[in-house]
Design an enzyme around this catalytic site. Structure first.
Site, mmCIF file in Angstrom:
data_model
loop_
_atom_site.group_PDB
_atom_site.id
_atom_site.type_symbol
_atom_site.label_atom_id
_atom_site.label_comp_id
_atom_site.label_asym_id
_atom_site.label_seq_id
_atom_site.Cartn_x
_atom_site.Cartn_y
_atom_site.Cartn_z
ATOM 1 N N GLY A 1 6.157 -18.945 4.083
ATOM 2 C CA GLY A 1 6.057 -19.755 2.881
ATOM 3 C C GLY A 1 7.303 -19.669 2.029
ATOM 4 C CD GLU B 1 9.902 -14.235 9.290
ATOM 5 O OE1 GLU B 1 11.041 -14.615 8.923
ATOM 6 O OE2 GLU B 1 9.695 -13.121 9.783
ATOM 7 C CB CYS C 1 10.597 -22.139 8.530
ATOM 8 S SG CYS C 1 9.757 -21.827 10.084
#
Length: 518
Positions: free
Chosen positions: A221, A245, A282
């Site tokens: 997040g 992460e 991400c």
């Protein structure tokens, strides 16, 4: 307690659900049941947990149509993307079943009592054991693979740890439906209610990590969410590991010969990588270093054409949409100029236009290297490869660093870029793109800060290591030892008196292999 609502990001409409935010009393009950479920998970052993994970995979697969439809209405990510992601979730559970049957993950070691240069030494045996109940925070951008049915849950259960998942508010119905699929599988295996539980609401999530029975926490997040969770953990008398992460800009360096040899191909790959899933990955590349000159011009010309003709991208929620708009404005204030942006007219919901920005390397600054979550990439033009040294040193650590090299590129220059990425990233990608994280034994998805723990991965077989701790037994009678440390046990790899002994799987056992790409 407050009613939990859900929003369809395609039109921005909010509707109430039958769910409620979790009260303190309900949270305490969930954690109490999780503590009891830890005994059951330990009791069924590695092989029993492997069977449980296989059953969970089958249960999720059997509900594929309903799960994907629910997620599409809450995320706007599209049927094809979500269908593939659900397959990834299924693959992860099955992969961890293989990890358990293989057994090498426990790192079993036996040193028999012996005379040593330091005198008589006792019998010592060591292996990894589960931490206990863990907290998992669902990710907004992966309603399956990094949420209730995601890799954090799969690896924690494989380790023998019950899981309490804080559902992400962007997809509460998908989270609940995923939890129902897992609960049905647990019941079919004769398991108790507390193996996996779901809580809703920010207050419940912070109270979760403060609870003394919770032994670890995992998040994929934002940096802001991680700081709030870490602050709650810091209130505990006894700290726990927190595996986060977080943001990542994932730089890509295109070297001159690569641009000359395959400008169009690289442009295609860059476009797909930074716009896929609305740029909400991400591992999305936020920076691309492109050489000046005709080859770089051709590459960026092709990329501009694709961006200019692209449609709008639906972002997951209003907060992400607003942050994207502000992030683009911030980058423009820092000197980046719009190179391409499609006209998407009057967009509905949380739809935005993909953006390609461009800046000369002489104007590069730390602000240009800030992550902008969503379909945006900054192309940085450079004249000489040597110019990259100082600029790459200013790029913050990332999950990945990618290099595109051609046959005529100087190997010393390639190595220099690779060495830089080796020091600042968790994965170096060569002639490829960082999006599409393979789910496998060799994968590493993590890195230096802003990953909160650079020693572990959140994807792949070794992610199980986050939820285990070493325990040694000295002079313990055989009947009290775990079966993996008994002298007669041969089914898993072990290090005995300093020598590695391969395992001898039971007859008919297939140790498994590579999992499908994710």
């Amino acid at each position: 307690m407050n009613v939990v609502s859900t929003v369809d990001p395609r039109d921005g409409r909010r509707r109430e659900t039958d769910l409620r935010e979790t009260s303190r009393q309900e949270l305490a009950a969930h954690i109490s049941r999780a503590s009891e479920a830890a005994e059951w998970l330990a009791g069924i052993g590695r092989v029993g947990r492997a069977a449980l994970l296989d059953e969970i995979a089958a249960s999720i697969e059997s509900r594929r149509a309903d799960l994907v439809a629910t997620a599409e209405g809450e995320t706007g990510l599209g049927h094809a993307r979500l269908d593939f992601e659900l397959t990834r979730a299924v693959v992860q559970f099955r992969m961890f079943g293989d990890v358990l049957r293989d057994g090498g993950y426990v790192e079993a070691a036996i040193d028999h009592a012996a005379e040593t240069p330091l005198g008589p030494a006792p019998d010592v045996r060591r292996m990894l054991v589960p931490l206990g109940p863990v907290a998992v925070f669902g990710a907004s951008n992966f309603p399956f693979a990094f949420s209730v049915a995601g890799g954090d849950t799969a690896s924690a259960l494989a380790a023998g740890c019950p899981v309490v998942v804080k559902a992400h508010p962007s997809h509460p119905l998908t989270s609940q439906a995923s939890g129902d699929a897992i609960a049905a599988a647990v019941r079919r295996q004769g398991g108790p209610e507390g193996v996996v539980a779901i809580v809703h609401g920010q207050d419940a999530g912070l109270a979760l990590v403060r609870h003394p029975a919770v032994r670890a926490a995992a998040l994929t997040g934002s940096l802001a969410a991680a700081r709030a969770i870490q602050a709650a953990i810091d209130e505990r008398p006894q700290p726990i590991p927190f595996y986060g992460e977080l943001s990542s800009v994932n730089p890509i360096v295109v070297l001159p010969a690569a641009a000359t040899e395959r400008a169009g191909q690289i442009a295609d790959g860059l476009f797909a990588s930074f716009t896929g899933s609305g740029g909400q990955l991400c591992t999305k590349p936020g920076l691309a270093f492109v050489p000046s000159g005709p080859a770089g011009d051709e590459l960026l010309g092709s990329l501009r054409d694709q961006v200019a003709s692209a449609g709008g991208a639906v972002l997951l929620n209003e907060r992400i949409r607003d942050a994207f708009v502000e992030g683009e404005a911030r980058l423009e204030r820092a000197g980046a100029q719009v190179s391409a942006r499609p006209d998407i007219g009057s967009a509905t919901g949380f739809t935005v236009a993909p953006v390609l920005l461009e800046i000369d390397i002489s104007r590069f600054s730390a602000e240009i290297a800030d992550e902008c979550f969503g379909p945006l990439m900054v192309a940085v033009r450079y004249d000489e490869v040597a110019d990259l040294d100082a600029v790459l040193a200013a790029v913050p650590p990332s999950l990945t660093g990618s290099i595109h090299a051609g046959t005529d590129d100087d190997r010393a220059a390639v190595r220099r870029v690779a060495d830089r990425f080796a020091a600042t990233t968790g994965r170096i990608v060569f002639d490829g793109y960082p999006t599409g994280v393979r789910v496998s034994w060799a994968q590493h998805h993590g890195g230096p800060w802003p990953s909160t723990n650079s020693l572990h991965t959140s994807v792949g077989a070794t992610s199980i290591r986050r939820f285990l701790r070493p325990l040694a037994w000295q002079g313990v009678p055989d009947w009290l030892l775990p079966e993996e440390l008994g002298d007669g046990f041969r089914e898993i790899p072990r290090r005995v008196d300093g020598r590695l002994e391969p395992g001898e799987p039971a007859a008919g056992h297939d140790p498994g292999g590579d999992a499908a790409p994710g």
